[in-house]
Design a protein around this motif. Structure first.
Motif, short mmCIF file in Angstrom:
data_model
loop_
_atom_site.label_atom_id
_atom_site.label_comp_id
_atom_site.label_asym_id
_atom_site.label_seq_id
_atom_site.Cartn_x
_atom_site.Cartn_y
_atom_site.Cartn_z
N ARG A 195 5.78 1.99 -14.73
CA ARG A 195 4.54 2.74 -14.57
C ARG A 195 4.81 4.12 -13.97
N ALA A 196 5.77 4.20 -13.04
CA ALA A 196 6.09 5.50 -12.44
C ALA A 196 6.69 6.43 -13.48
N ARG A 220 8.40 -7.38 -10.46
CA ARG A 220 7.40 -6.42 -9.98
C ARG A 220 8.01 -5.03 -9.81
N GLN A 221 9.23 -4.98 -9.29
CA GLN A 221 9.87 -3.68 -9.11
C GLN A 221 10.12 -2.99 -10.45
N HIS A 263 8.40 -3.47 -13.19
CA HIS A 263 7.10 -3.06 -13.71
C HIS A 263 6.61 -1.78 -13.04
N GLN A 264 6.78 -1.70 -11.72
CA GLN A 264 6.34 -0.51 -11.00
C GLN A 264 7.17 0.71 -11.40
N ARG A 265 8.48 0.52 -11.65
CA ARG A 265 9.30 1.65 -12.08
C ARG A 265 8.85 2.14 -13.46
N ASP A 294 -4.84 3.57 -15.53
CA ASP A 294 -3.90 2.90 -16.42
C ASP A 294 -4.47 1.57 -16.93
#
Length: 616
Positions: A528-529, A521-522, A524-526, A547
């Motif tokens: 997207r950021a 998850r981390q 994936h979030q990085r 998105d």
């Protein structure tokens, strides 16, 4: 030819069918073996003797793994009392706001069921009558002396006669309280407790008296009958009830609290801390014995949240040890003895059909608890009963083998006649262990149980020479769990096409198992950021719909729908459904482990298993 012992085993109920002990006075506990946990048993009896001799409270704690016989010890502690003490079973606390009320309610109920409550109250009232008569004799009050002489027979052996004579005068109790409240033993008791004690001479008040002691709802007429204004439903009055009963009892009262971890599971650490605070107050002011039972691993965690003063007052006994081969033989012999006695037959040996060599090999191989030993023997005996024939079990007979002639080649591994039956039997055994102790369904228990199951499977493959994809198990080394420090992993030696390899594995709880999901998850979030920052640098507006809408449109252009769509051209022969993000992360981890011959981790929402391997 079927022997009488075989017929007895086929006809009688299984002596191993119920390995769980219940603390019910109406149910006889299972057979006891004096040599099992003898040091712990002696320490508990010494503590109770100290309470009776010195009138000083003692609190001991017995720790052990599930199925090691903690409840069995409590059941036989009550059975061995023989009038020397009174055992009271206190179930786990349900309401954290009323620990004293909980203790008082079950103390009164336990004493009433066994008949000790009646004897305690009448013995205390008799001592009150003796003290009042002595004072009246000194004061020259001949009327009071004559009245009490009619109810007080000479000698302690006529205590029951005192009850019958005292109940002939219902107003005698009020007189005893009025003249004896400044004398011992009434002077050391709470006022309401003393009034209720003296009202026992009135037959009409007996039922209301017991209800008041256990804190039950009482009508106003019942309170008036007892000459009190309030019920014993508050914490301070409940404490006075326990203290009064302990002071009036001529023999020690032993409070037995089994499964302390259940109180923590129901109410959390605060509930258990409240219970220990109440026990500490009772320990300080009442001459009682307190016996606590808890799991070893749970006690190491629970004691950190308890008051230090309470922990210091607990005498922690050595943990219950797993049965040795001799202990296991004694346990099986005690369970089978009623079968032989009921039929009046003499078996070939006390543990028939479990040969001593078979029991020794079973204990050395699996290191079972007492419950696991009984469950395993029950499963093996049930298989033979279903087959309709009893055969002596030797170390070469595995679970799942139907009775029949021994194999001609002793050097070859014994084949499994029905692998599905063996697997079903093993699964049933593990399910029974979990269902017997549902309160132990915590991460640590599941972790140890899964680890034992994996080790059992590997050892079964080693014992029977089973191969999986051309790989056989050569050796399994599972070191026992130490008292302190981390447990060493299980070492497995595998023989395959590439030679002998070793793999080390262990099973961790859910907290570690969520690590792979969290890292995915981390990441994936990085990603997207980074995409959002790139759009801002280029001055691109944010697409309408966010998105998620962009991903759906992009997947549709590539010929797929939803997550995981393949972005290759429709005519590309390599086109196919792409794995989801979590599967890609796990695949990369496994590939990296194979490439470097080092560590690999596989995780999921239910747990994680880590393994490391190296070429021998």
């Amino acid at each position: 030819m079927t022997s009488p012992a075989d017929l007895a085993l086929l006809a009688a109920p299984s002596p191993f069918a119920d390995p769980v002990v219940r603390l019910d006075p109406e149910i006889d506990p299972p057979p006891d073996v004096a040599q099992i946990h003898a040091p712990v048993r002696a320490a508990i009896e010494d503590a109770i003797a100290t309470v009776g001799r010195e009138r000083r409270a003692q609190m001991v704690l017995v720790a052990g793994d599930p199925g090691m016989g903690k409840t069995h010890q409590l059941a036989w502690l009550r059975r061995r009392a023989d009038g020397a003490y009174a055992c009271v079973d206190i179930p786990p606390l349900k309401d954290a706001t009323t620990p004293f009320g909980h203790l008082a309610r079950y103390t009164v109920q336990g004493l009433a069921v066994t008949g000790h409550l009646e004897r305690i109250l009448w013995d205390a009232l008799r001592r009150v009558a003796i003290a009042v008569r002595a004072e009246a004799d000194d004061a020259g009050d001949d009327d009071i002396v004559a009245r009490l002489d009619e109810a007080l027979p000479p000698g302690d052996q006529f205590a029951r006669v005192f009850r019958m004579l005292a109940q002939q005068d219902p107003t005698l109790g009020a007189l005893l309280y009025q003249r004896g409240r400044r004398l011992a033993p009434l002077s050391g008791l709470a006022a309401d407790f003393g009034k209720v004690l003296c009202r026992i001479t009135d037959r009409a008040a007996e039922r209301a008296l017991v209800d008041w002691l256990r804190g039950a709802e009482l009508a106003d007429e019942d309170l008036a009958l007892l000459d009190v204004k309030h019920r014993a439903d508050s914490e301070d009055r409940a404490f006075e009830v326990v203290r009064g009963l302990a002071q009036c009892a001529p023999k020690p009262i032993v409070l037995c609290l089994d499964q302390l971890e259940s109180t923590s599971g129901l109410l959390g650490p605060d509930g258990l801390a409240r219970m220990f605070t109440a026990l500490m107050e009772i320990y300080q002011q009442t001459p009682v014995g307190i016996v606590l039972m808890c799991q070893s691993q749970q006690w190491a965690e629970l004691r950190r949240d308890l008051p230090q003063a309470a922990v210091e007052r607990v005498r922690v006994l050595p943990p219950l040890a797993k049965p040795s081969p001799d202990d296991a033989l004694a346990i099986l012999a005690s369970r089978l003895a009623p079968v032989w006695a009921a039929q009046g037959i003499e078996p070939p040996y006390p543990t028939y059909p479990f040969a001593p060599a078979f029991v020794a090999a079973l204990v050395a191989d699996t290191r079972p608890t007492i419950r696991q030993l009984l469950l395993d023997c029950d499963a093996r005996l049930a298989e033979q009963r279903r087959a309709g024939a009893i055969r002596e079990l030797t170390p070469a007979v595995p679970l799942g083998t139907a009775p029949g002639p021994a194999p001609a080649n002793d050097t070859a591994p014994a084949p499994i006649a029905d692998a599905a039956a063996a697997l079903a039997s093993a699964q049933a055994r593990y399910v029974r262990v979990v269902e017997d102790r549902k309160d132990l369904a915590n991460p640590g228990f599941r972790q140890d149980h899964l680890r034992e199951a994996i080790v059992d499977v590997l050892r079964g493959m080693q014992r029977h020479g089973r191969a999986l994809d051309g790989v056989t198990v050569a050796e399994v080394t599972a070191a026992p769990k130490p008292k302190h420090g981390p447990r060493p992993p299980v070492i497995v030696a595998l023989d395959g096409p590439r030679g002998r390899q070793r793999i080390a594995f262990d099973v961790y709880s859910d907290e570690r198992g969520r690590g792979a999901d969290r890292r995915w998850r981390q990441a994936h979030q990085r990603g997207r950021a980074r995409a959002r920052r790139a759009r801002r640098r280029r001055g691109l507006p944010r697409p309408a719909g966010g998105d998620r809408a962009v991903r759906r449109r992009r997947a549709a252009r590539c010929g797929g729908r939803g997550r995981g769509a393949d972005r290759r051209a429709p005519g590309d022969p390599r086109r196919g459904p792409r794995p989801r993000g979590r599967e890609r992360a796990h695949g990369r981890a496994r590939a990296a482990g194979r490439a470097r011959g080092g560590a690999a981790a596989v995780g999921g929402p239910r747990g994680m298993m880590r393994g490391s391997f190296a070429h021998a």
